[in-house]
Design a protein around this motif. Structure first.
Motif, mmCIF file in Angstrom:
data_model
loop_
_atom_site.group_PDB
_atom_site.id
_atom_site.type_symbol
_atom_site.label_atom_id
_atom_site.label_comp_id
_atom_site.label_asym_id
_atom_site.label_seq_id
_atom_site.Cartn_x
_atom_site.Cartn_y
_atom_site.Cartn_z
ATOM 1 N N PRO A 67 0.810 -1.227 0.000
ATOM 2 C CA PRO A 67 0.000 0.000 0.000
ATOM 3 C C PRO A 67 0.842 1.276 0.000
ATOM 4 C CG PRO A 67 -0.911 -1.609 1.513
ATOM 5 C CD PRO A 67 0.413 -2.138 1.083
ATOM 6 N N GLU A 68 1.935 1.280 0.748
ATOM 7 C CA GLU A 68 2.797 2.470 0.761
ATOM 8 C C GLU A 68 3.450 2.682 -0.594
ATOM 9 O OE1 GLU A 68 4.192 2.344 5.477
ATOM 10 O OE2 GLU A 68 5.360 1.311 3.936
ATOM 11 N N ALA A 69 3.869 1.599 -1.242
ATOM 12 C CA ALA A 69 4.492 1.735 -2.561
ATOM 13 C C ALA A 69 3.502 2.266 -3.575
ATOM 14 C CB ALA A 69 5.042 0.380 -3.005
ATOM 15 N N VAL A 70 2.241 1.821 -3.514
ATOM 16 C CA VAL A 70 1.226 2.328 -4.447
ATOM 17 C C VAL A 70 0.983 3.816 -4.206
ATOM 18 C CG1 VAL A 70 -1.205 2.147 -5.100
ATOM 19 C CG2 VAL A 70 0.154 0.082 -4.784
ATOM 20 N N ASP A 71 0.942 4.234 -2.941
ATOM 21 C CA ASP A 71 0.758 5.660 -2.643
ATOM 22 C C ASP A 71 1.904 6.488 -3.216
ATOM 23 O OD1 ASP A 71 -1.592 5.115 -1.346
ATOM 24 O OD2 ASP A 71 -0.704 5.089 0.666
ATOM 25 N N LEU A 72 3.147 5.969 -3.106
ATOM 26 C CA LEU A 72 4.280 6.684 -3.689
ATOM 27 C C LEU A 72 4.144 6.786 -5.198
ATOM 28 C CD1 LEU A 72 7.268 5.169 -1.648
ATOM 29 C CD2 LEU A 72 6.367 7.497 -1.501
ATOM 30 N N GLY A 73 3.688 5.713 -5.849
ATOM 31 C CA GLY A 73 3.531 5.732 -7.299
ATOM 32 C C GLY A 73 2.429 6.655 -7.752
ATOM 33 N N LEU A 74 1.339 6.743 -6.979
ATOM 34 C CA LEU A 74 0.235 7.630 -7.371
ATOM 35 C C LEU A 74 0.672 9.090 -7.425
ATOM 36 C CD1 LEU A 74 -2.899 6.228 -5.473
ATOM 37 C CD2 LEU A 74 -2.440 6.208 -7.922
ATOM 38 N N ALA A 75 1.618 9.445 -6.565
ATOM 39 C CA ALA A 75 2.109 10.828 -6.588
ATOM 40 C C ALA A 75 2.878 11.143 -7.855
ATOM 41 C CB ALA A 75 2.984 11.069 -5.359
ATOM 42 N N GLU A 76 3.312 10.084 -8.594
ATOM 43 C CA GLU A 76 4.120 10.296 -9.796
ATOM 44 C C GLU A 76 3.349 10.121 -11.095
ATOM 45 O OE1 GLU A 76 7.203 11.285 -9.596
ATOM 46 O OE2 GLU A 76 7.286 11.150 -7.406
ATOM 47 N N VAL A 77 2.153 9.506 -11.034
ATOM 48 C CA VAL A 77 1.449 9.208 -12.291
ATOM 49 C C VAL A 77 0.714 10.410 -12.858
ATOM 50 C CG1 VAL A 77 1.172 6.794 -11.651
ATOM 51 C CG2 VAL A 77 -0.637 8.419 -11.086
ATOM 52 N N GLY A 78 0.593 11.471 -12.107
ATOM 53 C CA GLY A 78 -0.073 12.654 -12.622
ATOM 54 C C GLY A 78 -1.583 12.500 -12.619
ATOM 55 N N ASP A 79 -2.246 13.076 -13.633
ATOM 56 C CA ASP A 79 -3.705 13.115 -13.686
ATOM 57 C C ASP A 79 -4.270 12.033 -14.594
ATOM 58 O OD1 ASP A 79 -3.747 15.281 -11.980
ATOM 59 O OD2 ASP A 79 -3.533 16.715 -13.626
ATOM 60 N N ALA A 80 -3.677 10.886 -14.632
ATOM 61 C CA ALA A 80 -4.178 9.797 -15.471
ATOM 62 C C ALA A 80 -5.558 9.359 -14.998
ATOM 63 C CB ALA A 80 -3.219 8.609 -15.413
ATOM 64 N N ASP A 81 -6.413 8.935 -15.953
ATOM 65 C CA ASP A 81 -7.751 8.476 -15.605
ATOM 66 C C ASP A 81 -7.715 7.082 -14.970
ATOM 67 O OD1 ASP A 81 -9.009 10.768 -16.739
ATOM 68 O OD2 ASP A 81 -8.671 9.917 -18.723
ATOM 69 N N TRP A 82 -6.844 6.245 -15.498
ATOM 70 C CA TRP A 82 -6.763 4.868 -15.032
ATOM 71 C C TRP A 82 -5.346 4.573 -14.543
ATOM 72 C CZ3 TRP A 82 -11.036 1.668 -14.918
ATOM 73 C CH2 TRP A 82 -12.145 2.078 -15.671
ATOM 74 N N VAL A 83 -5.264 3.691 -13.548
ATOM 75 C CA VAL A 83 -3.980 3.214 -13.061
ATOM 76 C C VAL A 83 -3.955 1.690 -13.269
ATOM 77 C CG1 VAL A 83 -2.450 2.963 -11.080
ATOM 78 C CG2 VAL A 83 -3.789 5.060 -11.362
ATOM 79 N N TRP A 84 -2.905 1.245 -13.962
ATOM 80 C CA TRP A 84 -2.760 -0.201 -14.229
ATOM 81 C C TRP A 84 -1.662 -0.723 -13.312
ATOM 82 C CZ3 TRP A 84 -0.333 -2.883 -19.066
ATOM 83 C CH2 TRP A 84 -0.735 -4.230 -19.097
ATOM 84 N N LEU A 85 -2.066 -1.524 -12.332
ATOM 85 C CA LEU A 85 -1.130 -2.032 -11.335
ATOM 86 C C LEU A 85 -0.499 -3.335 -11.817
ATOM 87 C CD1 LEU A 85 -3.287 -1.463 -8.128
ATOM 88 C CD2 LEU A 85 -1.450 -0.028 -8.993
ATOM 89 N N LEU A 86 0.815 -3.406 -11.684
ATOM 90 C CA LEU A 86 1.548 -4.610 -12.071
ATOM 91 C C LEU A 86 2.577 -4.942 -10.996
ATOM 92 C CD1 LEU A 86 2.203 -3.926 -15.876
ATOM 93 C CD2 LEU A 86 0.681 -5.666 -14.933
ATOM 94 N N HIS A 87 2.880 -6.247 -10.875
ATOM 95 C CA HIS A 87 3.959 -6.704 -9.999
ATOM 96 C C HIS A 87 5.185 -7.007 -10.851
ATOM 97 C CE1 HIS A 87 0.740 -8.397 -6.982
ATOM 98 N NE2 HIS A 87 0.597 -7.107 -7.224
ATOM 99 N N ASP A 88 6.312 -7.084 -10.185
ATOM 100 C CA ASP A 88 7.522 -7.394 -10.939
ATOM 101 C C ASP A 88 7.585 -8.852 -11.386
ATOM 102 O OD1 ASP A 88 7.866 -8.574 -8.512
ATOM 103 O OD2 ASP A 88 9.726 -7.557 -7.979
ATOM 104 N N ASP A 89 6.623 -9.698 -10.924
ATOM 105 C CA ASP A 89 6.566 -11.083 -11.388
ATOM 106 C C ASP A 89 5.272 -11.353 -12.159
ATOM 107 O OD1 ASP A 89 4.848 -10.872 -9.247
ATOM 108 O OD2 ASP A 89 5.359 -12.811 -8.377
ATOM 109 N N SER A 90 4.658 -10.297 -12.733
ATOM 110 C CA SER A 90 3.434 -10.455 -13.523
ATOM 111 C C SER A 90 3.693 -9.921 -14.927
ATOM 112 C CB SER A 90 2.261 -9.723 -12.870
ATOM 113 O OG SER A 90 2.535 -8.341 -12.742
ATOM 114 N N ASN A 91 3.678 -10.808 -15.887
ATOM 115 C CA ASN A 91 4.009 -10.462 -17.272
ATOM 116 C C ASN A 91 2.726 -10.363 -18.097
ATOM 117 O OD1 ASN A 91 5.253 -10.062 -19.708
ATOM 118 N ND2 ASN A 91 5.877 -12.192 -19.979
ATOM 119 N N PRO A 92 2.354 -9.179 -18.591
ATOM 120 C CA PRO A 92 1.105 -9.042 -19.343
ATOM 121 C C PRO A 92 1.269 -9.515 -20.787
ATOM 122 C CG PRO A 92 2.181 -6.918 -19.146
ATOM 123 C CD PRO A 92 3.036 -7.886 -18.377
#
Length: 947
Positions: A67-92
């Motif tokens: 949860p803390e890492a996601v909060d840090l990332g949200l501060a960097e994504v700007g005003d995007a409408d959608w946030v696509w969450l991925l893990h470092d072991d999840s390959n789309p």
């Protein structure tokens, strides 16, 4: 619409190249990619910087939660409408984001979308297509274990939650719901977020057309982090408990809290039974971590109420069905049955292959007529197979006849050395747990160790204590037969690859199974000796594992043998002493034959464990006796005293109690045991049998000289179990040696002597069975003798203060007395009553009562909790006249005219027979329960988990 991909990473260098390549090859690329690294040390940061640039990578301290890492990332994504969450072991997959956005366009109310998760690296097995949670905290995917993706679940549907590995969520919803719960650092945050979103009126859907491959590194234990630690199961279970308690409705909270607490204890016990001690401790630790901090749960529930707008019943529809946990339980039982069936089939196949290998090429080359015959018999069914097997028919006839012989055990049975069973199971539990017993004038002596065993059985079986005693007497012979068959079959393989013949096994098992009856123990109601005879083959079978080549099997055999030895020693305590002496003798012999072999820890350790387990498990009984006395009670057996004094003649006759079968049966076994020493091929094993018999006989002879002082007389140690051991050793020696007896020197006499020996041996079980089945061998009775009138019995069960003073004798010959309370002396109270020293003060009061009674003496009786005085038939006239004239004694009715009774006309204090509690007893009971749990866990096979 704009999309920002948020990638959270920690030590993911082994997966990151593929994940970054998957992001780069998306057919609908995100407008911005932001990565948050939580203190990686394996080169992950360098990979991220090379692929995304320094402006898109944020670094956080080690131990940063998801949860803390996601909060840090949200501060960097700007005003995007959608946030696509991925893990470092999840390959789309290349079309993953495009399919998610297309589903968002087609379902405008959906604000959380999740892909189909498939296993990485297999790429075909399904992991999740949406997820929910059951009432027990189990993560439910609706998929079969190991199910392959064949398009069978490819419909878009609403779900409770989707995994954060590939979750597409509106940025404003993340902000509105305050992101992920910080109390869920890594596991369970997707379920909690989906539940909160549903309660707030938002929709979550699963989009199977979008595919993400997930390695589940944290869940599978492949990767350890500061957040997961070394206890993955603890984190997962804690997250499940917290999620349920934080989100469940207020009406269901109390029930859910109790259900999860009880369920966690049951789960921990299940883990212990499969020797998964770590998971069991994690289960308990997770329960404690949530339940000892109720304020955290209350704060979480307040925060969720602030966003709740949906009826809880609508959210309930997204949860797993209530019946699903029970189906999982049935599936688990089915898996166990299937595994046991497969194991039995494997064992049968191995035995058949070994038999063919022993018979050699002749058997392989002969016609298959016998195989065809076996198949034909198999086709005709179980009944046909049974009827065509003479050994099975003979065994069935024996068991039926044995049950007929044990018919006197049906119902409420007592007599001889067997006291009546108490009326309620709680009486046995109180006797075991309490440190002070309302027996006679009260006693602080510990309850005998077998009381706990009987109480546990009575709690499991319907019908109460009387049913337990009846069942044990009825099933003693069948249980002994089954155990003897198993033991003798295994022992036979020690001498011959093919083992002993089936007819010889049948003779050995039936002969031994009749020992509880033919020895006289059954008919005399000596329950301890009967149960020792039933348990001894199982103990011997477990002890054989002490010689297993594999150290792990030896250790497990040591714990199993120790548990069974403790169980048998609970009914016949002196047997532990004999087992220790036997172990010392056998280890000494092994050391002489193979110097240095006993010195190894894996060889000496298991026998030592076997010897030490009984003292630990039986500590609540023997330690208080050792510290406070009487120490001679350590040798006292099960049941009424006095017990019979046995000697060498009883051993020769095979009698463990009075009233046994004809002595010729026991003598025949001893002669057969001597003949078993003749064949040299079996001499090592038959000598071992004789060592066992010799140690048992020596211990019996030594203990037979010991007398145990009891209230009003003396008794002798319970040594009937050693007679059983001697007979068992003789049976084993004969089964081992008989096939070898007619070879070598005795080969010429085989034609004439073998039939005579066979007839003599066959006569032992046949005569013994006939003697037992005709039923004239016992003193057991199903009609309970009444010591006092019925109205006194009804009064005495109201409480221990309603006691009855029973007086016997005359002025000329002397007077004895006993105080009867509750329903009299019942099974389990015999030893306590016999070992409790005489109350000198009460004796003086009784002497005064029958000579010159005073009002103070009568008041003293009431203060001791005595409501009635009964002078049993034939009542002495002088004593009767004295009591008739006593002030405070009112005449009462008696059923026998020769019996006189009086009622004490004084108030009966409720605590008249109360005594002090013992902290030592409580501590020892706790140790006993914990030790029993540990021993049971160490008895079962090791559980190896591959990560």
């Amino acid at each position: 619409m704009t999309v920002a991909a948020l990638l959270v990473c920690h030590d993911g260098a082994r997966w990151l190249p593929a994940v970054l390549e998957g992001l780069r090859t998306q057919t609908r690329a995100p407008e911005r990619v932001v990565a948050v690294d939580t203190g990686s040390r394996d080169g992950s940061v360098e990979l991220l910087l090379a692929a995304l640039g320094e402006s898109s990578v944020s670094s956080a301290r080690v131990g940063t939660s998801y949860p803390e890492a996601v909060d840090l990332g949200l501060a960097e994504v700007g005003d995007a409408d959608w946030v696509w969450l991925l893990h470092d072991d999840s390959n789309p997959a290349p079309t993953a984001l495009a399919e998610l956005l297309r589903a968002a366009d087609e379902n405008p109310r959906a604000e959380v979308l999740g892909p189909k998760l498939r296993e990485w690296p297999s790429l075909k097995r399904l992991l999740e297509i949406g997820v929910t949670i059951s009432g027990t905290g189990r993560r439910e995917t609706g998929l079969e274990r190991g199910e392959y993706d064949q398009g069978q679940h490819d419909e878009v549907r609403r779900v409770l939650a989707v995994n954060t590995a590939g979750m597409l969520v509106r940025r404003r919803l993340l902000v509105e719901l305050d992101g992920f719960d910080p109390n869920l650092p890594i596991f369970g945050n997707d379920l909690d977020f989906g539940w909160r979103a549903a309660a707030a009126g938002h929709t979550t859907i699963a989009v199977p057309q979008a595919v993400v491959f997930h390695a589940e590194a944290a869940h599978r234990g492949v990767r350890r982090t500061a957040v997961t630690g070394h206890h993955t199961h603890f984190q997962q279970r804690r997250a499940a408990l917290y999620t349920l308690l934080a989100n469940t409705s207020g009406r269901s909270l109390l029930v859910q809290t109790m259900r999860l607490g009880l369920g966690s204890l049951v789960r921990a016990l299940g883990f212990l039974l499969v020797r998964a001690v770590g998971e069991a401790l994690d289960e308990l630790a997770a329960l404690a971590s949530v339940y000892v901090r109720p304020g955290v749960v209350r704060a979480a529930r307040r925060a969720r109420r602030a966003h709740q707008v949906t009826d809880p019943r609508e959210v309930r529809a997204l949860l797993a069905p209530r019946w699903l946990p029970y189906r999982h339980g049935l599936d688990f039982v089915g898996d166990l049955v299937a595994a046991a069936t497969r194991q039995a089939q494997d064992v049968a196949e191995r035995r058949r292959a070994a038999k063919l290998e022993e018979e050699g090429p002749v058997a392989a080359a002969r016609p298959h007529a016998e195989d065809d015959e076996e198949e034909l018999i198999e086709d005709t069914g179980l009944v046909a197979r049974f009827l065509t097997n003479p050994v099975a028919v003979a065994a069935a006839v024996f068991l039926v006849a044995a049950l007929v012989g044990a018919r006197d055990a049906l119902g409420h049975v007592s007599g001889g050395g067997l006291s009546p069973a108490p009326a309620d199971t709680a009486d046995w539990w109180r006797l075991h747990l309490q440190s002070w017993h309302a027996v006679g004038q009260g006693s602080g002596l510990p309850a005998p160790p077998y009381v706990a065993v009987l109480a546990l059985l009575a709690s499991l079986l319907p019908g109460g204590p009387a049913t337990v005693v009846s069942a044990l007497l009825l099933l003693a012979v069948p249980i002994a037969w089954w155990g003897a068959w198993r033991f003798l079959r295994v022992v036979g393989h020690l001498l011959r690859a093919r083992g002993s013949g089936r007819w010889l096994l049948l003779w050995g098992s039936t002969t031994y199974a009749l020992v509880p009856a033919t020895s006289g123990a059954w008919g005399e109601g000596r329950l301890g000796t009967v149960l020792v005879a039933a348990l001894l083959p199982w103990l011997a079978h477990a002890a054989l594992g002490l010689a297993d080549p594999e150290p792990d099997r030896r250790w497990r055999a040591g714990w199993r043998a120790g548990l069974l030895l403790a169980l048998t020693a609970a009914f016949a305590p002196a047997l532990w002493l004999g087992a220790v002496l036997l172990g010392v003798a056998l280890l000494t012999i092994v050391q002489r034959l193979a110097p240095g072999a006993v010195g190894r820890r894996s060889v000496l350790g298991p026998p030592v464990v076997t010897a030490l387990v009984p003292p630990v498990l039986l500590a609540p009984w023997w330690l208080p006796l050792l510290l406070h006395g009487p120490r001679a009670g350590l040798l006292l057996g099960t049941g009424r005293v006095p017990a019979e004094s046995l000697g060498v003649r009883d051993v020769l006759a095979g009698h463990a109690a009075a009233g046994g079968a004809p002595a010729a049966l026991g003598a025949t076994l001893l002669v057969a045991g001597l003949l078993a020493l003749l064949p040299s091929a079996a001499r090592v094993l038959t000598l071992a049998c004789w060592v066992v018999a010799a140690v048992a006989a020596v211990v019996l002879a030594g203990l037979a000289r010991v007398s145990i002082p009891t209230t009003g007389g003396q008794t002798w140690p319970a040594v009937g179990a050693f007679v059983v051991v001697v007979l068992a050793a003789m049976v084993t020696a004969v089964v081992l040696a008989e096939p070898e007896l007619w070879r070598g020197r005795l080969a010429p006499a085989r034609r004439f002597a073998r039939p005579a020996v066979a007839v003599a041996l066959a006569a032992v079980p046949i005569v013994g069975l006939g003697w037992f089945a005709q039923g004239g061998h016992d003193v057991l009775d199903r009609t309970l003798a009444t010591e006092v009138p019925a109205y006194m019995e009804q009064s005495s069960v109201l409480g221990p203060e309603h006691g009855v003073l029973l007086i016997d004798g005359t002025v000329e010959s002397g007077v004895t007395y006993v105080v009867r309370r509750d329903d009299g002396i019942t099974l389990g109270e015999d030893e306590v009553a016999a070992l409790t020293p005489e109350n000198d003060e009460l004796t003086r009061e009784v002497r005064t009562l029958i000579s010159r009674p005073t009002p103070a003496v009568v008041t003293g009786l009431a203060e001791r909790g005595i409501e009635y005085v009964v002078l049993r038939a034939p009542a002495d006239g002088q004593i009767s006249a004295t009591l008739d004239a006593a002030s405070g004694l009112d005449q009462a009715s008696a059923e026998d005219r020769r019996t006189r009774a009086w009622r004490v006309d004084r108030a009966l204090p409720p605590g008249a027979v109360a005594g002090p509690a013992s902290a030592l007893r409580t501590a020892l009971l706790v140790v006993q329960v914990l030790a029993l749990l540990v021993v049971c866990v160490l008895c079962v096979p090791s559980r190896r988990v591959a990560r």
